[in-house]
Design an enzyme around this catalytic site. Sequence first.
Site, PDB file in Angstrom:
ATOM      1  CG  HIS B 133      -1.888   1.096   1.413  1.00 27.91           C
ATOM      2  ND1 HIS B 133      -1.467   2.349   1.769  1.00 27.91           N
ATOM      3  CD2 HIS B 133      -2.978   1.048   1.085  1.00 27.91           C
ATOM      4  CE1 HIS B 133      -2.793   2.823   1.803  1.00 27.91           C
ATOM      5  NE2 HIS B 133      -3.738   2.256   1.421  1.00 27.91           N
ATOM      6  CD  GLN B 213      -6.960  -4.110   4.584  1.00 23.75           C
ATOM      7  OE1 GLN B 213      -7.788  -4.905   4.951  1.00 23.75           O
ATOM      8  NE2 GLN B 213      -7.241  -3.034   4.076  1.00 23.75           N
ATOM      9  CE  LYS B 236      -7.031   0.180   6.368  1.00 26.83           C
ATOM     10  NZ  LYS B 236      -7.819   0.357   5.193  1.00 26.83           N
TER      11      LYS B 236
END
Lengths: 424, 424, 153, 153
Positions: B133, B213, B236
């Site tokens: 990312h 993630q 998240k």
Amino acid sequence: MLPANLREDFPLLTRTVRNGKPLVYLDSGATAQKPRVVLDAERDFYEAHNAAVQRGAHLLAEEATELFEGARADVAAFVGAQAEEIVWTENATAAINLVASGMGNASAGIGGDESARFRLGPGDEICVTETEHHANLVPWQALATRTGATLRWLPVDDEGRMILDDLDQLVTERTRVLAFTHVSNVTGLISPVQTLVERAKAVGAFTVLDGCQSVPHLPVDVRALDIDFMAMSAHKMLGPTGIGALYGRKELLDALPPSIFGGGAVKVVTMEETSWQEAPMRFEAGSQPVAQIVGMGAAARYLGGLGMAEVEAHERHIAAIMREGVAQIPGVRLLGPIGDENARDVIGLATVVVDGVHPHDVGQVLDDAGIAVRVGHHCNQPLHRRFGVTGSTRASAHVYTTEDDARAFIEALATVPAFFGVSS
Amino acid sequence: MLPANLREDFPLLTRTVRNGKPLVYLDSGATAQKPRVVLDAERDFYEAHNAAVQRGAHLLAEEATELFEGARADVAAFVGAQAEEIVWTENATAAINLVASGMGNASAGIGGDESARFRLGPGDEICVTETEHHANLVPWQALATRTGATLRWLPVDDEGRMILDDLDQLVTERTRVLAFTHVSNVTGLISPVQTLVERAKAVGAFTVLDGCQSVPHLPVDVRALDIDFMAMSAHKMLGPTGIGALYGRKELLDALPPSIFGGGAVKVVTMEETSWQEAPMRFEAGSQPVAQIVGMGAAARYLGGLGMAEVEAHERHIAAIMREGVAQIPGVRLLGPIGDENARDVIGLATVVVDGVHPHDVGQVLDDAGIAVRVGHHCNQPLHRRFGVTGSTRASAHVYTTEDDARAFIEALATVPAFFGVSS
Amino acid sequence: MSSLEQMYQQVIMDHAREAHGRGLVDLDLVQVGESHQVNTTCGDEIRLRVGLDHDTVASVTWEGQGCSISQASVSVLHELVEGQDLTDAEATMEAFRALMQAKGEAPDDDQEEILGDATAFVGVGKYPARIKCAMLGWMAFKDAIIQARKDQS
Amino acid sequence: MSSLEQMYQQVIMDHAREAHGRGLVDLDLVQVGESHQVNTTCGDEIRLRVGLDHDTVASVTWEGQGCSISQASVSVLHELVEGQDLTDAEATMEAFRALMQAKGEAPDDDQEEILGDATAFVGVGKYPARIKCAMLGWMAFKDAIIQARKDQS
Ligand SMILES: Cc1ncc(COP(=O)(O)O)c(C=O)c1O
Ligand SMILES: Cc1ncc(COP(=O)(O)O)c(C=O)c1O
């Protein structure tokens, strides 16, 4: 006048503290309490519109983006700026660091030619003042270390007022940045912004204003002040924690390199190199504190609705009651200007030293009476050193502070010397 | 199994979108929805305990500090760390930047002798991967520019898997930092952490793991992974916006210089110089996002209560349904591993390219069906370039994602080629 | 007795007004250690010097300034541990630490015997922000002993 | 007609499939300007070249790739403004900008006359995220004209 029932907007103010005593909250200079409209704005965002902004192509993302940019417009309008001149930051500290680190990065070769105007090196000077909060001092010390520039400062007098006699010797052609606070978080003194800005402009220095203690308490218009950058924190202006903003002139923001790098701030990224978006996006790397931003917008609207002239009048009034009351207590010293005449430039607070009693002990007695104040150096060690003390006790007001709160503070404070056996 | 009535915990999921269609939220990879316990924790903080932490000596300040440090303990426990190894940051991007900028500052002479181990210069190397990312790439590019170090990267194959054949040539004695993601936000691939960490240790490089993630979707234990630093974002992991955290080994955190300078992070400040507190405080300059921190603690407890092994099983299951469904649609290409065998290392998402149809157009059709997905490059341009596309469409899951959600995505996706007249 | 009065017991007020062990003493001992601790909230500091004579804490002196709690606490510390052997001194430190964690609960008889005058600090345990004040001197003591043991001057 | 169908009207689909003006043309004109615009959300880019012949927009060509909306929009732009004089071209730009701000409201007759095929983009105005797509070519056009006017090659 502020609305008579204004306190009802603030759920926390109904709390009771030690032994069921009603809370007298006089620590708004550290952080303010929040009106229900701010809390509702955040909650409504989470419950009905939460999504990543500026990226998704779905309905929620559109709604979230609209709220996000709407808040930017609200905050901008609140301080007389254009929306694209407002950069979201975690707090005011981050806002000041953004400018200082951006200049450090420009000096380290980041940002290319357009950032050349922000490069500093040996022989250049950065000027601050002796009344700065650590947030507006330490980043500039670090920038000096990084670049080899020299840090200088305007001294203050015994009342904490900036001494301007040597201004022309301290702020010269060598000065690249003049950073100073709008209102002192220790003395409550309002700085001579116009004089300082004029001198900075005369020598071509960038001006960085610490608006932490002004934006929540009096009308602030960045165009009228004619400054280049200004930092503010939502949590002191009745807004959420975790969000603040930097105002910067658009053409400066577009040239300053970022200091936090990541998604959303970039245009084209290859493994080798990256080009950045324009301001304000180039500074907003990573997922933003969207719910808090929406809350900050609501806070700006709430304060704007009260009218900042009214707010200012209220805060001066409360400060005057506290300061006059303190002056009557033997053995208690007020930091900052003393006497009606001198106190004209003071807003929102009274900071005191009780002879022979440590601020922690003062705070303990007040806490026992249900009065919440701040004790210590208030993140401003140099000014306390200038005053010859290591710490102090600060009572600070906001829109919801009442005359009764101010009087409760005076009464409790008056019992302190006797409690510790130091009465004269 | 996750509780059957879990969706009731999430107020936003009852929303309807375009033409009154029920929302199918498949954009959790960008940001997750929040359970009521998280929203209540934030609100309760504001309504009953809001105060500046670690400073005031009054009751509210004590309560706020206890909640603040309690959340730190909760988040630490959630990833197997000690409380003092958790530093609050605005988001994961800020966490990675904290490490990179800290090293840059060490290299620029900030932090004195104790920070010498973090100094980089010409001849030194920083290694990332081609699947990062932007948040785990651009800060390292900037560090390379600042210090003269060289940036290198592990390439990925056509499925997005890191190619380890040349690991020993890419990560060498010259390598000072190896930064890589735990789970890819485009392919959902879980990285070979153990192999990478072993190599980094063998050559004495610091390891920086991007846990954005992984932490929300599977059990993560920083001790078991044996990494030096890890970044994560609350938003998240069902937590509030505006808060994230950096895990760092205590002895490293105590030596790394800060990169945001201000109050609360310092020990002794004079006009000339400043000494810093120990970690984590030295990195937490300025008023912290306290309400959000409390919310992040609640999110960690909520996820922990569900059991991360259960969460992982659920997310693998949903991903499998989506990926199998996608494989049945002619003209739609899955980014990442294809086929059961290969997909063993994939979690939580399906990212697709529809032949001849731009991701924005794909997203529009899905949005019209009430399905929220992410379109574009997902802040990961280099990997898309590697795959030969500029963008893609990503459907990503979380604990509240149902099999029906996954099927609705497949069904709507299947209509896209025909809508744009590109069916084969 | 209000919480406030329970916190500022007479013993504490007396020690605060006339603190013992103040003024660093030059030591002609084999093992000497010194530690400087700062309470970053308020800027209070204590510099404390320990001299060991074999296993005995032969000397504990300090300088610095702070609130009544921190001053009284280091004064009581001096009174308690100077002259103790290291094992007893560690027990005293441990007992004081436990008292601070007790949230205002009175210590049991064994503990009270170890703590002596220091028992008066029981009320501080109710105020998390003040525990730092009370611990300041004790942190310096703990650290100074570590330094002293390294030292072979 | 659903919102989706209203957005992707046949005119748009046709232009997207077979876009006009694609391929930068070398220009032998006094005033030539070029602009490169990127939609940072998705990475779409357009490079657009304008050639002015006195007050006439003599040539508009472009290259780049993007979604059907951005491609169709720049194709329609080419059709509309190539050959217009500068005043008319500015009116066209302004009308298109207004259409994008109209949140899906149909334009009045005057505007519709100016917009021609571009009227088909009315549905885009309902989707803020897609306005950027539709505007990409127009932003490049606006910027390229500014560049061209600076140019005296
Ligand atoms: C793998 C990965 N790394 C980093 C980030 C950045 O996280 P944040 O935007 O919360 O800083 C994200 C999310 O956008 C991500 O998916
Ligand atoms: C004058 C002044 N400047 C800067 C700050 C720092 O603001 P924040 O902690 O919100 O970053 C404060 C508040 O603590 C302040 O009063």
